[in-house]
Structures are given as C-alpha cells and as structure tokens.
Design a protein around this motif. Sequence first.
Motif, PDB file in Angstrom:
ATOM      1  N   LYS A  12       0.849  -1.189   0.000  1.00  0.00           N
ATOM      2  CA  LYS A  12       0.000   0.000   0.000  1.00  0.00           C
ATOM      3  C   LYS A  12       0.887   1.242   0.000  1.00  0.00           C
ATOM      4  CE  LYS A  12      -4.394   1.532   1.888  1.00  0.00           C
ATOM      5  NZ  LYS A  12      -5.427   1.326   2.918  1.00  0.00           N
ATOM      6  N   ARG A  35      -0.190   0.889  -9.780  1.00  0.00           N
ATOM      7  CA  ARG A  35      -1.436   0.123  -9.840  1.00  0.00           C
ATOM      8  C   ARG A  35      -1.293  -1.043 -10.820  1.00  0.00           C
ATOM      9  NH1 ARG A  35      -5.694   3.055 -13.026  1.00  0.00           N
ATOM     10  NH2 ARG A  35      -4.135   2.512 -14.571  1.00  0.00           N
ATOM     11  N   LEU A  39      -0.045  -2.880  -7.074  1.00  0.00           N
ATOM     12  CA  LEU A  39      -0.006  -2.207  -5.774  1.00  0.00           C
ATOM     13  C   LEU A  39      -1.292  -1.420  -5.533  1.00  0.00           C
ATOM     14  CD1 LEU A  39       3.058  -2.367  -6.961  1.00  0.00           C
ATOM     15  CD2 LEU A  39       3.589  -1.063  -4.914  1.00  0.00           C
ATOM     16  N   GLU A  40      -1.574  -1.171  -4.274  1.00  0.00           N
ATOM     17  CA  GLU A  40      -2.739  -0.357  -3.920  1.00  0.00           C
ATOM     18  C   GLU A  40      -2.248   1.044  -3.594  1.00  0.00           C
ATOM     19  OE1 GLU A  40      -5.520  -4.073  -2.455  1.00  0.00           O
ATOM     20  OE2 GLU A  40      -4.809  -2.683  -0.921  1.00  0.00           O
ATOM     21  N   GLU A  60      -4.250   5.204   6.651  1.00  0.00           N
ATOM     22  CA  GLU A  60      -4.273   4.211   5.573  1.00  0.00           C
ATOM     23  C   GLU A  60      -3.284   3.083   5.831  1.00  0.00           C
ATOM     24  OE1 GLU A  60      -6.409   4.112   3.289  1.00  0.00           O
ATOM     25  OE2 GLU A  60      -7.263   6.115   3.064  1.00  0.00           O
TER      26      GLU A  60
ATOM     27  N   ALA B  99      -4.809  -1.057  -7.402  1.00  0.00           N
ATOM     28  CA  ALA B  99      -5.935  -0.123  -7.356  1.00  0.00           C
ATOM     29  C   ALA B  99      -5.432   1.287  -7.110  1.00  0.00           C
ATOM     30  CB  ALA B  99      -6.896  -0.511  -6.240  1.00  0.00           C
ATOM     31  N   SER B 120      -9.270   3.888   3.121  1.00  0.00           N
ATOM     32  CA  SER B 120      -9.649   3.410   1.789  1.00  0.00           C
ATOM     33  C   SER B 120      -9.339   1.922   1.659  1.00  0.00           C
ATOM     34  CB  SER B 120      -8.852   4.146   0.717  1.00  0.00           C
ATOM     35  OG  SER B 120      -8.736   5.508   1.017  1.00  0.00           O
ATOM     36  N   ALA B 122      -9.359  -1.418  -1.241  1.00  0.00           N
ATOM     37  CA  ALA B 122      -9.550  -1.912  -2.597  1.00  0.00           C
ATOM     38  C   ALA B 122     -10.492  -3.107  -2.522  1.00  0.00           C
ATOM     39  CB  ALA B 122      -8.212  -2.323  -3.191  1.00  0.00           C
ATOM     40  N   ARG B 124     -10.479  -5.757  -4.166  1.00  0.00           N
ATOM     41  CA  ARG B 124      -9.731  -7.008  -4.303  1.00  0.00           C
ATOM     42  C   ARG B 124     -10.560  -8.117  -4.925  1.00  0.00           C
ATOM     43  NH1 ARG B 124      -5.934  -7.251   1.164  1.00  0.00           N
ATOM     44  NH2 ARG B 124      -4.904  -5.264   0.788  1.00  0.00           N
TER      45      ARG B 124
END
Lengths: 145, 333, 556
Positions: A12, A35, A39-40, A60, B99, B120, B122, B124
């Motif tokens: 992330k 992305r 990866l996020e 996050e 994402a 947040s 994703a 998935r």
Amino acid sequence: MNSEANLTRPAKVLVTKIGLDGHDRGSRIVAAALRDAGLEVVYTAPWQEIPTVAKLAMEEDVDVIGVSSLATDHLLVPKLMKELHKAGLDYVKVIVGGIVPDNEEQDLLDAGVARVFHPGSDMADIVGTVQMLAGEAQNDTARQL
Amino acid sequence: MTTAGLSEAGQRLVEKILEGQPAALSRAMTEVENETGHAAALLAAVQKATGRAVTIGITGPPGAGKSTLVNALIGEYRQAGKTVGVIAVDPSSPLSGGAILGDRIRMAEHSHDPGVFVRSFASRGHLGGLSRTAGRVIDLMDAAGWDIILIETVGAGQSEVEVADIAAIKLVVSAPGLGDDIQAIKAGILEIADILVVNKCDQPLAEQTKRSLKAMLKLKQSGSQDIPVLGTVATTSEGLAELVSEIALQDEKQRRGDNLVDRKPRIRRNLAEAVGQLAKDRLRQNQSADIDALIVALESGETDYLAAAEAVLDGGQTNREIAATRLEKKTGS
Amino acid sequence: MSQNEQFALPGFEDWEAAYNKQLPDGKTVRNRSGIEVKPMYTPADWDVEEYGDKLGFPGTAPFTRGIYPTMHRGRTWSQRQLIGLGIPSDYNKRLHRMLKAGTSAISMIPCNSIYRGLDADQIDPVLLGTCGTIINTVEDMETCLDGIPIDEISTALNDPLPFTMLAQVLAVAERRQIPWTKITGTANQSDYISHFVANHMFYRLALPGSRRVLMDHIEFAREKVPNWNPMSVVGQHMQQAGATPAEAMAFTLSTAIQNAEDCLSRGMELEDVLTRFTFFFDISVSFFEEVAKFRAGRRIWARIVRDRFGISSAKAQRFKFHGQTSGVDLTRQQPLNNIARVTAQAIAGIFGGLQSLHTDSFDEVLSTPTEDAARIAIATQNILREEAHLTDVIDPLGGSYYIERLTDQMEEEIVALIDKIDDLGGMYKAVESGWVQGKIGASAMAFQDRITHGDETIVGVNAYQVESEVELPVQPLDRPAPEDIEAFIENLADYKRRRDQSAVDRALDDLAEIANDNNRNTFEGVVNAARAGATQSETIAVMRAELGFGQPLVVA
Ligand SMILES: Nc1nc2c(ncn2[C@@H]2O[C@H](COP(=O)(O)OP(=O)(O)OP(=O)(O)O)[C@@H](O)[C@H]2O)c(=O)[nH]1
Ligand SMILES: [Mg+2]
C-alpha cells in the motif's frame, strides 16, 4: 512479481505532493504504473500539508510514501520525515521523485529518505524499489503483533 | 481459531483501539483486511464494544457524487460535535489486482481533522460494491468509538446491494445527467434504499430526475412509497441539513430499547464470510476419503457442484450418501 | 490518397520497389500525434492547385506561411526569457543586467506561493523565492520595477486571475504618473481553462468565477489599458501535461473559441477583442510535427475567425504566438545534450513562424536555471538567427511535399478534435466534465509506454547511456539567502502596520460586493484593492470567499 520483495500482503503506497507546486503528470504516471504492477495506491491532490500527510499515512497504514516534487517543494521533505517520526511512523519508507539538485539530494537521504528518483528514471526501477521497500516496511518488527 | 488467544502486543493493541487511538485502529484494520492469523481474535476482543455507531451506507452510480456527499456529511456531523469514520471502497484492477484509491480526494477538506478517520480499501475482486472484510472493519471502527460511520461503495450502479447488510441506513445516490438517468440506478438497488438522494440539484435536469424516481418508487410495492427522496448539492452542502435529520429519524426507528443498533444483518454477513472462508480453508487442507469420493463423483458427472457443496456443509460423515440421494432427488423431480 | 492515382510519376515504382527490397521489414513510423509518416513524399502528396486557398502569402489569409508580410525578415521574434527569483530587489538587479545586455521585453515570474494566493507570512519560509520573485504588495512591485521604463518596454506577467500583478503594475504606473495607455504587454497566464486542464498550480477560483473574472479583465483592459493583451490562450500547459501536439493545438483553439464566445455574450466587440488575443505554445523536439502544428494552427484560426465569427479583418485573424521550448523533452542524464534538444526545438518554432521565443536552459531539469545556462539559452537564439541565417527566407519549409502534406494531416486531426469538443458543448463544458483531462492523461500514459518499450528513443535515458557523464562545473544553487527572506517577512509585517488599514478594509469590502454583483467589474475592484494597499493574498482570499475556491476537477 518482484521475487526480492518480501511482501506479506498487497503493498500500500501513498502518492502525494506537498508544498506549492501542482504539476502532477509525474505523480499520476507513477501512480498508474504502481497500480498496474498490482499495488494499492492512495492518491491525493497536490499541496498537502505535512501533518496531513502523516495523518493520512497513519489512517491508511501505508508501507511507502512517494512524494513528487518538480519545483522546490522537496525542501520540505526533511520536515515530513520529522513529522512521521513524531507520529510513530518510522517504519514507513519515503521516496522522492522529481527535480532534486544533486547537492540537495544528500540532505534528503540524511533526513531518512530511502531513495530519490530523478526525471527519466526507469519505471520498472521505481516499481521494483517501491515493492522492495514495502516488503521491508511490512516486515518491520514495530508492526508485528 | 476464532478463540485463539492474543499475544501481549495484540492485547495492548485492543486496549488502545478501545481507548480510541486511531493508529491502533488502523493497524487492526490491516490485520482484518488481510485476514491474518490475528484478525479473528482481534475482532472477538472488541465485539462487546460494538453497536453504538450509526452506520450509513452510501451507494450509487459512478460520479453521482458519493464521495462529495460523504465530505458534506462529515462537515454536518462534525459541526454537531460527532466524530466520523469513513470507509471508502474503490475497485481493484481486474488485470493487475492493483488499485488507485481516490475517493478521499473529495474529502480533503477534513483530512487534517482529528475527529475524522478515513480509510480506503480496494475491493480485491470482491463483487457487491464492498471489500470482503468491510463488515468486520466496521466492527473495529464501531468498537473504537467513532460516532458515525460512513461507508462509500464502489460506484457501479447496479448490484451494490451488499451494503444493505452492513449499514443500518442506506442512502442510494443518483444525479441528473448520468446517461439515461434512471437506468443508471435500477435492478435491485432501489429496494435497499432507506433514503433516495438526488445529488447535483444545481444542475438543470434535477427536478426531472427526482420526479422519475418518485414515479418509479410508486410502481414498486406499496411499502416503498414511503421512501423519502431528497435533493442535495453536495458541493455546497445544500439540502444536507434535511438529509441529516432524515437519517436521524431512520436511526431512531432502528434503535432498540438499550439504545444499541440491531447489528444482526451485519453479524449474519460476517458469519457468512467466516463460514465461507473456513469451508474453503478446510476443504483445501482436508484429505479425507469422503471429500475424495465427492471429487470423483464430480469428475464423473455423478453429482454437481451445488449438490456436492451442500453435501460438504450438511454433514461430514456421509457425504457420499448425501450426494447420491441429492442427485437422485434432482433427476427424479 | 486519390491524388496518388491521378499522378503518374515516372520512376516512382522503381524507387518503391528498391526501397521495399532494401528495407523489407521497415516498420510503420508515427509521429507523436499518431499520424503515420511515409518514408518519402512526392508531388502526389500535395496538390499545388490548392496553393492559393491553403497557403497564400505571408500576411494574407489563411496565414499558413506567416502572419506578417515580412515575417522574420522584417522583425525577428522577441527574446522573452522568463526570469524571477528571490526577493524584489534581486529581480530588479537581474532585470537591469538583462536590459543592458539588450533584452527588449521583460517578463515576471512570481514565487509559487503567489500562484497559490499566499503571502510570505503564510507559508514555510524555506520555499519562499525559490521558484520566482515574492511580490505581495504594490511596494514590492515598485521595487521590482525600480528604474525600469515601464512606459517603453513590453511586460509579460505570469499573472493568473484575478490579475493582482497587473493591478499592482497599474498602481505603480499611477504613482509614477504614467498613463495606463502606455502600458504594453501580455497577461501570460490569463487562460484559466488551461489551468484547470493541466496545471493545478495556478488555481485561484472555481470555474464559473474564473470565467467571469477573465471577461472582466478583458473588458477592463479594452477600455482602460488598450495596449495590453489581456488574453493569452495557453497550449503549453496541456502539451507539458501530456497532450500530443495535435491535441494541444486543438484544445487551445477550442479554448480560444470558448473565450471569444464568452466575449460575445458579454456584448464586447469581438473584432476589437480578437486583435488582442495571443497564443502560447510548447515546442517539442518532434521537429516537422511542430512546424506543421503551427502552420496548421494559423490556418485553422484564421478560418474560425472568418467563418464562425464572420470577421474578415486580417488583424483579427492573425494567430500571434509565443513559443517555449519543451522542458519535458530535456533529460537529467548527460545534461549538456539538452542544448542540442533546445536548438532543434527552437528551429522548429522559428520555422513554425513564432513571434516570441523562450529557450530553456539546459540545466532546467537539474534545478532552477543558473545564470550561465540561461545565457547559453539566449546565445542559442542569437546563433540561429544571425549565424545560421534561419531568417533569410520566410517559411522556408513551405512547399516541401512532406511539410505540406503533414500540415494538411495535422489540420484534419486538429479540426476533428475541435468538432468533438463542439459536440460536447464547447471547451468549458468539456473541461468541466473531465473529458479533456482524460484525453490528455491517456496520451501522457501512452507516450510513457512508448519510452518504456523503447519505441521512442531518448538519448541517455533509454539509449546511448554512458558510464561516466561529463562533469559539469558545480554551480552554486540559486537559493535566496535566509536573512533576505526573513527581512522580507518582517518588512511585510511592517507594511501592514504602516498602511491605512481602514482604506484596505473598505477596498476589500467593496471587492466582495462587486464579486456578488454581476453588473460590476471585479478587476476594477482588484485594482482598487492594490491601490489601497491590500496584499495579493488578501485580495485573492476575498475573491475565493465570494466566488468559490478552485478545486481540482479530475484528480485520479
Ligand atoms: N454540480 C455539482 N457537481 C457535483 C456535486 N456533487 C459532486 N459533484 C461533482 O461530481 C464529480 C464526481 O463526484 P464524486 O464525489 O467523485 O463522485 P462519486 O460518486 O464518489 O464517484 P466514484 O467514487 O468514482 O463512483 C466531481 O467532479 C464533483 O465535484 C453537486 O452537487 N453538484
Ligand atoms: Mg467516490
């Protein structure tokens, strides 16, 4: 994916811009490349305040922060590093991408930045580095239960 | 597995979550999102503290203004002195699995506010507009003491009905000019709405959109005629006061005598997820002869997947028999 | 392609056969705008019968060959180097040096804090003056322009709306008793649409407010500052953000159309206003494509003015443009190579018929340009003009089968995009909906992919890398001295104490009132605020409060 990256979950990453400049072509392209590599990516508008970036990284629970700087906003990065430390986020890896003069690059590294990427950097190198750093961050003992 | 004890660090984390430390909540969310070995125990440890938060689901087609509306709702609740947690789900790329999580961009106004916590996720690959663990993540947030929890689904417009299980109050957001207006929110999604919001009421065709939505509700069964249709301009907070009081009304209706929210639907969904996951894990590991027999039966076409799955779930010992009778029943009828 | 059939070119087939034999798997070549480029062009690619209609002569419609009869033979381009660093006195010193060296037009780049509408006491001091000059008040502007004959020299201001810098310049003129009619120059950053599309840096006001304030500015200038160019339509930001050259030209022309229509709705006399429209473009290193882009752009604009707006005056149809060599093409690797890139870009701009040129310094990707590097950039222009004799012949590439064909093809691309934007309801709507941003984002990504896959060669980056680079002499970084910055901030505080606060308050209250009255001119209020002593940030804050803050429309 990257076999060297020791990821225990999807990486992330926070891709952001601090300071005054708003040119975001670079950060968009990097965000999309990350992305596309699985990866996020948490993406923000430019001009983030430093305490906000730290709060965002905390909420996050990101592994890596990528700061894009095309003007002189990299001069604020040492302050960001201090703020992350204050927030107990020492395990979060920070990379800076953009126009950073050689003699100021060292200041950033001294402040704890993991890596500085200059214009024309190989995208695969950026992605691979982020994955590797994310793996390190995920395995940091401070984060284990 | 669910009752497995927590490490000392885990216990400390639980204490900090319950004290309301956001960093602890964030850490726990990562464990739950990734269904690590600690997830179940963490959830069990906070379960008693859940049930206080008002959970509000926000769903609707892409670009309707869900994130902007969340931003405006945060503003209203903060003004009323409430703390607000947000869970925003964005789709994962089906190709790479990666994402870009961009919902919180619209909520930037509140990003420095310690009374707001935005996370947040994703999706998935999970369908239904949420991430698979969203329900459990809400439990964590609820236990951590956030007064209001806003859940923004992936914007897909049709099948985000899953949010119905995990949020007590469901807002379905639509906006004028999203193509064939009403077409954008059809199939099933209207049914879950507690409140219908027509956002972007500053735009020309807003009234028309409202009218057609109302007409559409009338066509449905009589019960849903009571669903309020509210207009908003999320960018300027117009109509937000009305929306917030309507939400309060709905919330009041749903509270029980002890002033807690009935979380049974959310628990049921979480249970379903847990059962599904456990079943998968067990089946992958299970080397029993019964399972082998079922596999053979599937291979030869003697039974079908649905029947075999029922056989697995309905009892461990006589799978082969169950499978056989099941197949008979089916071919018989 | 039907032209090909009409033409019988003796020997063509032999050549084609020989070519195909020697290059059996020659791959398809496309330029950045996606147009396929053939290995050779012949008279079959260009119909000379169309000369009059498509080309004409310099100074006559459709201006394909240039907007003035004499072009660079008569007057070459203005050398407009953008400068701005540090505090106002630094800027003033540098300006005097440049004027001594023969610069004929000045420009002013404010510090990024000013683009954000913030004063020196509102941001981290470490950033102040690192990207441009800190100009917060009329006094700062006076210092910048000390000893500069602003009634004789043309000034380009990088001054986004609501145009606080021009307001300060006008206030300075008033103090010096110079009539506003003598103020000449250009509002380089008046194009809010390009800012919303591509450059977040200049955000000041939300879209609807921006639209109105630009019109106020144009109207005010036409009445009171008649030699000022209030409208510079900027394609540069879009191409920098990733638009292809054809897209950049199309989006720029669509923006110009939008602004012209807005002027009409305002009841302005369009023919008069159009004579004050100027354009600002990026010049990439894709040489022929850039030349064709400019030639096509001139022709299309002349036709738009004639056919869409029904204006036949040549003066209104002229497409005057400033070109800046593209910084995106420059590389950090082997930085001296950038001098070659800038040279190629500059030639493309010159052959493209520009009126004003900025050449980038080779070290721009390393840091803020140093003075030595800036001097080489200027020298490049002088060499091209005087040693290389590039200006001896007007439109020297005109009549090249390739250039004419490519100009036609670029025109087709550009016109198709303009039509598409018309379908979307015009540029304002197309930007509001995010369509334009999406298009540019996709082009940026596609170009990056081409580089990654080696389809596009970048010397020193994905080809011809070297182990050891040429050592550049270490330049001291041009960062303002901390004590200067400290003094500046102190001086600002002092200024605020010294000024007539009630006059400032009155002017700002009045500005707020004007902002809420569509029948009054906001720029009038901005000028009054500057006169009364308000800082740029205070002025912008009022405008933002009344007209809305400019948020990014499309971010992810
Ligand atoms: N005119 C107008 N625009 C609005 C309003 N609310 C949101 N928008 C704009 O609509 C666009 C989409 O808003 P978002 O909040 O990102 O929409 P969303 O539903 O969250 O979109 P996804 O998460 O992508 O599905 C943005 O440009 C908003 O500024 C409104 O009330 N009026
Ligand atoms: Mg959203």
